[in-house]
Design a protein around this motif. Structure first.
Motif, short mmCIF file in Angstrom:
data_model
loop_
_atom_site.label_atom_id
_atom_site.label_comp_id
_atom_site.label_asym_id
_atom_site.label_seq_id
_atom_site.Cartn_x
_atom_site.Cartn_y
_atom_site.Cartn_z
N ARG A 171 -3.23 13.93 -3.92
CA ARG A 171 -4.50 14.56 -3.47
C ARG A 171 -4.57 14.53 -1.95
O ARG A 171 -4.91 15.52 -1.30
CB ARG A 171 -5.68 13.79 -4.07
CG ARG A 171 -6.14 14.45 -5.37
CD ARG A 171 -7.41 13.82 -5.89
NE ARG A 171 -7.27 13.55 -7.31
CZ ARG A 171 -7.26 12.37 -7.88
NH1 ARG A 171 -7.39 11.28 -7.14
NH2 ARG A 171 -7.11 12.26 -9.17
N LYS A 172 -4.25 13.36 -1.37
CA LYS A 172 -4.28 13.19 0.09
C LYS A 172 -3.39 14.25 0.74
O LYS A 172 -3.76 14.91 1.71
CB LYS A 172 -3.76 11.81 0.44
CG LYS A 172 -4.68 11.02 1.32
CD LYS A 172 -3.93 9.75 1.67
CE LYS A 172 -4.78 8.71 2.26
NZ LYS A 172 -4.01 7.47 2.36
N LYS A 200 0.84 -1.21 0.00
CA LYS A 200 0.00 0.00 0.00
C LYS A 200 0.87 1.24 0.00
O LYS A 200 0.58 2.23 -0.66
CB LYS A 200 -0.86 -0.02 1.26
CG LYS A 200 -2.28 -0.42 1.04
CD LYS A 200 -2.99 -0.09 2.32
CE LYS A 200 -4.41 -0.37 2.41
NZ LYS A 200 -4.81 -0.25 3.83
N LYS A 254 -4.88 17.77 0.45
CA LYS A 254 -6.01 17.89 1.35
C LYS A 254 -5.51 18.20 2.76
O LYS A 254 -5.97 19.14 3.43
CB LYS A 254 -6.77 16.57 1.36
CG LYS A 254 -8.27 16.75 1.38
CD LYS A 254 -8.86 15.35 1.36
CE LYS A 254 -10.34 15.38 1.18
NZ LYS A 254 -10.80 14.00 1.09
N MET A 260 -1.54 9.75 -8.00
CA MET A 260 -2.47 10.87 -7.91
C MET A 260 -3.20 10.87 -6.58
O MET A 260 -3.39 11.91 -5.95
CB MET A 260 -3.47 10.83 -9.08
CG MET A 260 -2.86 11.18 -10.43
SD MET A 260 -1.76 12.60 -10.42
CE MET A 260 -2.90 13.93 -10.09
N ASP A 261 -3.58 9.67 -6.10
CA ASP A 261 -4.26 9.56 -4.79
C ASP A 261 -3.40 10.13 -3.69
O ASP A 261 -3.87 10.87 -2.82
CB ASP A 261 -4.55 8.09 -4.46
CG ASP A 261 -5.72 7.57 -5.27
OD1 ASP A 261 -6.42 8.41 -5.86
OD2 ASP A 261 -5.90 6.34 -5.30
N ILE A 262 -2.10 9.77 -3.72
CA ILE A 262 -1.18 10.23 -2.67
C ILE A 262 -1.06 11.76 -2.70
O ILE A 262 -1.12 12.42 -1.67
CB ILE A 262 0.21 9.56 -2.83
CG1 ILE A 262 0.09 8.05 -2.56
CG2 ILE A 262 1.24 10.16 -1.88
CD1 ILE A 262 1.32 7.25 -2.89
N ASN A 305 -1.22 4.68 -7.90
CA ASN A 305 -1.69 5.38 -6.68
C ASN A 305 -1.05 6.77 -6.51
O ASN A 305 -1.28 7.44 -5.53
CB ASN A 305 -1.48 4.52 -5.44
CG ASN A 305 0.00 4.31 -5.13
OD1 ASN A 305 0.86 4.93 -5.77
ND2 ASN A 305 0.29 3.46 -4.17
#
Ligand code: AMP
Length: 536
Positions: free
Chosen positions: A527-528, A514, A531, A523-525, A521
């Motif tokens: 964005r996180k 993970k 945020k 883009m997810d990281i 992953n």
């Protein structure tokens, strides 16, 4: 010309074992008489009187060449030996046709192939009867004459007495003139690997050894045109009188590799016996003696004796006392003989052990986790199994440890019980079996201990005892050992500890997966991350 006095010796057939009959020493005139008037060469049969006062037989056979060897043989001899016949004993067979055929494993007459009941005292060959002995001696004589004709100069130069025999191995000019890289290349191509200091170069041809002519002839006769790799390297080293520990595949010519230097040394030695070859089995001893006889054919005063179990002892003892040069024995029978007789074995110069698993069995290495455990277990092993056992741990002095290590290398111990700390000092020892009596506390240590076997590509076995004291290593052990195809006990494989560790490891792996940044992953990281920053 007359037949020299000779000693006719009965071969100990297997059936002799049943009545314990010794080999026969036939002084019987009856054989000669029975041969009278027939067109059969016969023999004078005498007992030990045939030997000179110094104990050597009266035959004159110079070393190193064939000249004069067994020259005085031919037809019937007028000399009879002592007349004390042994009526209870079966007379020596006169004719080949009266001899039976050999059973499998029995000696075979070199002339006719029947049962080789007797040993020709002149050549050490197996013969079935007086008739074949005479034929055999004629053949030997013819062979020698041919040899003399083909190499008259050399024959004339042969020294008269074996006591003058002298051999020094010198590198042949051809070998001397080779460049170092040529030698290395050759060794590499032939798979010759050597260890040790200043090991002499291999030979490439038997001619490079400067052997006596008769020996060269025997090599050719046996079909040995060129030496095998183990022979190339071992023969010159052996001829220089150095100790050798050699290893090569079955059927690669190891027997001749050690026999040839032994023969040369024994030829130069006037004392008898002068060589002892120990082998673990009777079959191997028989095979070695057969090869030795082939190579010794026509060489003077080079009798062999076979000392093995399963055959009657008295004939072997008798033969041993006939000034034999080379003993081929199994350890058990040799010990029996040494216990029973005062045979002088001090003259032995060379001891060769061929694949003797009994004497040079690598020790079993047992690892325990404490000094007291090592001492107690070693004592217990010795008491219960009778195996020679020794413990080694940090409480032993440096001198003691050194002695133990030397003893191990000399094959003095069959079992070594060591603490893990000292396991690393035992790197030198080659073992076939490691027992982890106590499972070590880390996988690193475990791998090191188990690695004492199977070195240099050899097979070995490791047996590990584990209990719940090492439960934290269960899954690691399974992971490490399973891929090798080893058998793991169901108690270990089904252990809840193992499953627990496996689950935890898998969860950890998932988490790691993970946390890994991948294209998927990424883009997810980001964005996180954004945020959490904007919240701040
Ligand atoms: P060994 O490995 O000593 O049992 O020998 C295996 C077989 O090879 C035996 O039958 C020997 O007679 C034969 N032999 C040994 N050396 C040679 C050689 N240089 N050339 C041909 N045959 C050999």
């Amino acid at each position: 010309m007359f037949v020299p006095r000779s000693l006719k010796i009965k071969r100990n057939a297997n059936e002799d074992g049943k009545n314990g009959a010794a080999k026969k020493i036939k002084p019987e005139a009856e054989d000669l008489q029975s041969d009278k008037g027939r067109d059969v060469p016969s023999d004078a049969l005498v007992t030990k009187e045939a030997t000179t006062p110094d104990g050597h037989s009266s035959e004159s056979c110079p070393f190193p060449g064939p000249a004069g060897q067994l020259a005085e043989v031919g037809s019937v001899g007028p000399e009879l030996g002592t007349k004390d016949s042994h009526p209870s004993e079966e007379p020596v067979k006169s004719f080949s046709k009266t001899q039976r055929w050999a059973e499998p494993g029995e000696p075979v007459c070199v002339v006719c192939g029947r049962y080789g009941e007797y040993i020709c005292d002149k050549t050490d060959e197996d013969v079935c009867s007086l008739e074949c002995k005479a034929k055999h001696l004629l053949q030997v004589k013819e062979k020698e004459e041919k040899l003399k004709l083909s190499n008259p100069q050399k024959a004339d130069l042969e020294p008269e007495s074996p006591r003058n025999a002298f051999y020094v191995y010198k590198e042949h000019p051809f070998i001397l003139n080779l460049q170092e890289d040529q030698v290395e290349n050759l060794k590499r191509q032939l798979g010759i690997v050597v260890q040790g200091q200043e090991v002499t170069r291999p030979i490439i041809d038997f001619e490079h050894c400067g052997f006596p002519e008769a020996l060269n002839h025997n090599l050719k006769k046996s079909g040995y045109e060129v030496p095998t790799p183990i022979q190339m390297q071992m023969i010159p080293v052996g001829l220089l009188g150095r100790d050798i520990l050699a290893s090569a595949d079955t059927g690669s010519g190891k027997t001749a590799a050690f026999l040839l230097p032994v023969i040369i040394r024994a030829l130069c030695e006037s004392r008898t016996p002068s060589a002892l070859i120990l082998t673990p089995t009777r079959e191997l001893a028989i095979q070695i003696e057969k090869q030795a006889k082939e190579l010794l054919s026509g060489l003077p005063r080079m009798k062999t004796v076979l000392l093995v179990g399963g055959l009657p002892l008295p004939p072997q003892l008798y033969r041993l006392q006939q000034h034999v040069k080379v003993i081929i024995a199994t350890p058990g029978r040799l010990l029996d003989i040494m216990k029973q007789s005062c045979v002088e074995l001090c003259g032995i110069k060379i001891v060769v052990v061929d694949e003797d698993k009994k004497l040079f069995k690598p020790p079993v290495l047992v690892f325990v986790d404490c000094r007291l455990g090592a001492d107690l277990l070693s004592d217990a092993v010795q008491k219960i199994t009778g195996l020679k056992s020794i413990s080694i741990h940090s409480e032993k002095s440096q001198v003691e440890r050194k002695d133990i290590l030397k003893g191990l290398l000399d094959g003095d111990y069959e079992v070594v019980v060591s603490t893990g700390v000292l396991g690393r000092g035992l790197d030198l020892i080659s073992v076939k079996l490691v027992v982890n009596f106590d499972m070590p506390s880390s996988m690193d240590e475990y791998v090191h201990q188990v690695g004492r076997v199977g070195r240099l590509g050899q097979n070995g076995t490791a047996i590990t005892f584990i209990n719940n004291n090492s439960k934290r290593l269960f899954w690691d052990i399974a992971k490490r050992v399973k891929p090798t195809g080893s058998i793991l006990p169901p108690q270990l494989l089904n252990s809840p500890y193992l499953h627990d560790q496996k689950r935890k490891e898998q969860q950890k792996d998932k988490q790691t997966q993970k946390d890994l940044v991948t294209g998927a992953n990424l883009m997810d990281i980001i964005r996180k991350h954004d945020k959490s920053n904007s919240q701040k």
